[in-house]
Design a protein around this motif. Structure first.
Motif, PDB file in Angstrom:
ATOM      1  N   UNK A  96       0.852  -1.180   0.000  1.00 42.85           N
ATOM      2  CA  UNK A  96       0.000   0.000   0.000  1.00 42.85           C
ATOM      3  C   UNK A  96       0.893   1.237   0.000  1.00 42.85           C
ATOM      4  N   UNK A  98      -9.484   0.873   3.699  1.00 48.46           N
ATOM      5  CA  UNK A  98      -9.829   1.504   4.985  1.00 48.46           C
ATOM      6  C   UNK A  98      -8.963   2.747   5.191  1.00 48.46           C
ATOM      7  N   UNK A 105      -7.713   5.173   8.386  1.00 46.84           N
ATOM      8  CA  UNK A 105      -7.599   5.339   9.833  1.00 46.84           C
ATOM      9  C   UNK A 105      -6.834   6.629  10.115  1.00 46.84           C
ATOM     10  N   UNK A 146      -3.596   6.943   8.030  1.00 43.28           N
ATOM     11  CA  UNK A 146      -3.181   5.640   7.523  1.00 43.28           C
ATOM     12  C   UNK A 146      -4.253   5.052   6.616  1.00 43.28           C
ATOM     13  N   UNK A 194      -6.857  -9.974   5.900  1.00 45.29           N
ATOM     14  CA  UNK A 194      -5.737  -9.303   6.567  1.00 45.29           C
ATOM     15  C   UNK A 194      -5.597  -7.891   6.029  1.00 45.29           C
ATOM     16  N   UNK A 195      -5.540  -6.930   6.934  1.00 43.44           N
ATOM     17  CA  UNK A 195      -5.388  -5.540   6.514  1.00 43.44           C
ATOM     18  C   UNK A 195      -3.921  -5.163   6.489  1.00 43.44           C
ATOM     19  N   UNK A 196      -3.463  -4.699   5.331  1.00 41.39           N
ATOM     20  CA  UNK A 196      -2.085  -4.254   5.132  1.00 41.39           C
ATOM     21  C   UNK A 196      -2.084  -2.735   5.097  1.00 41.39           C
ATOM     22  N   UNK A 197      -1.223  -2.152   5.904  1.00 40.28           N
ATOM     23  CA  UNK A 197      -1.197  -0.705   6.050  1.00 40.28           C
ATOM     24  C   UNK A 197      -0.165  -0.052   5.141  1.00 40.28           C
ATOM     25  N   UNK A 198      -0.494   1.165   4.748  1.00 40.49           N
ATOM     26  CA  UNK A 198       0.455   2.014   4.056  1.00 40.49           C
ATOM     27  C   UNK A 198       1.322   2.751   5.069  1.00 40.49           C
ATOM     28  N   UNK A 199       2.302   3.521   4.596  1.00 43.45           N
ATOM     29  CA  UNK A 199       3.223   4.227   5.492  1.00 43.45           C
ATOM     30  C   UNK A 199       2.612   5.445   6.153  1.00 43.45           C
TER      31      UNK A 199
END
Lengths: 111, 126
Positions: free
Chosen positions: B4, B33, B35, B91, B114-119
């Motif tokens: 991401x 998503x 956040x 995020x 599974x949620x993968x987050x960006x920086x």
């Protein structure tokens, strides 16, 4: 809505010792509980997760336990190493798709 | 493959200005998503997209916040009339699907939810 509480907020352990972080949740419908590790200035990264049909899950030095009756779950890290130092977040998900996060635990592993 | 990504990485703006934050999810991920993470806190949910539609925007704090995902891939979070209290790291996360299987993934594998987050984008409102 869901409310997740996490303890302790800070935790210091000696290298090689174990670390335990505990979380409680409020919504009995929650069925998915991931743990994320976040290093300073970096993105949260999933390290392990557990679903409500399982009581315990282990992946090498990391394990998570879930007590549905008491509505709490814990992260266990054994044989800690300096690179384990980071902020750890627990989270819970109920019927809605979004995650509700705890407030985080700053883990410091002392060499 | 690419994770991401979010742009810009940092955004400094003045109170009252309009800002747009962009998120590029992992290719093929249908769920996206947003956040918001304040200093010393866990991420707080803002809005969730399934495809092009906002399936849940209950986390948006007020009507100054709006997000779109017109083609079901890239998403933009828009904040009007920014306030100092909007300062935070925003995020974005994506997952292949919104919900996974009850049994979970095989050992060592990732689940479809599974949620993968960006920086993140660090927004500072002066």
């Amino acid at each position: 809505g869901e409310n997740v509480e996490q303890h302790p907020s800070t935790l210091s352990v000696q290298e090689g010792d174990s670390a335990v972080i505990k979380c409680t949740y409020s919504d009995s419908a929650s069925n998915y509980f991931p743990w994320y590790k976040q290093e300073l200035g970096k993105r949260p990264q999933l390290i392990i997760d557990i679903r409500s049909n399982v009581g315990e899950k282990k992946d090498q030095r990391i394990a998570v336990t879930l007590n549905k009756t008491a509505k709490h779950f814990s992260l266990h890290i054994t044989e800690t190493q300096p690179e384990d130092s980071a902020v750890y977040f627990c989270a819970a998900r109920a019927t809605a798709r979004q995650l509700t996060f705890g407030s985080g635990t700053q883990l410091t592993v002392l060499p | 493959g690419a994770g991401v990504s979010q742009t810009p990485s940092n955004k400094v703006t003045e109170k009252g200005k309009y800002v747009e934050l962009r998120c590029d999810p992992i290719s093929g991920h249908t769920a996206l998503y947003w956040y918001r993470q304040s200093l010393g806190q866990g991420p707080e949910f803002l809005i969730y997209f399934q495809g092009t539609g906002a399936a849940d925007d209950s986390g948006l704090p007020n009507d100054r916040f709006f997000a779109v995902r017109p083609e079901g891939s890239v998403s933009t979070l828009k904040i009007q009339r920014t306030e100092r209290g909007d300062s935070a790291v925003y995020l974005c996360a994506s997952s292949l699907k919104a919900l996974g299987l009850a049994g979970g993934a095989p050992r060592g594998g990732s689940s479809t939810d599974t949620q993968y987050f960006g920086p993140g984008t660090r927004l500072t409102v002066l």
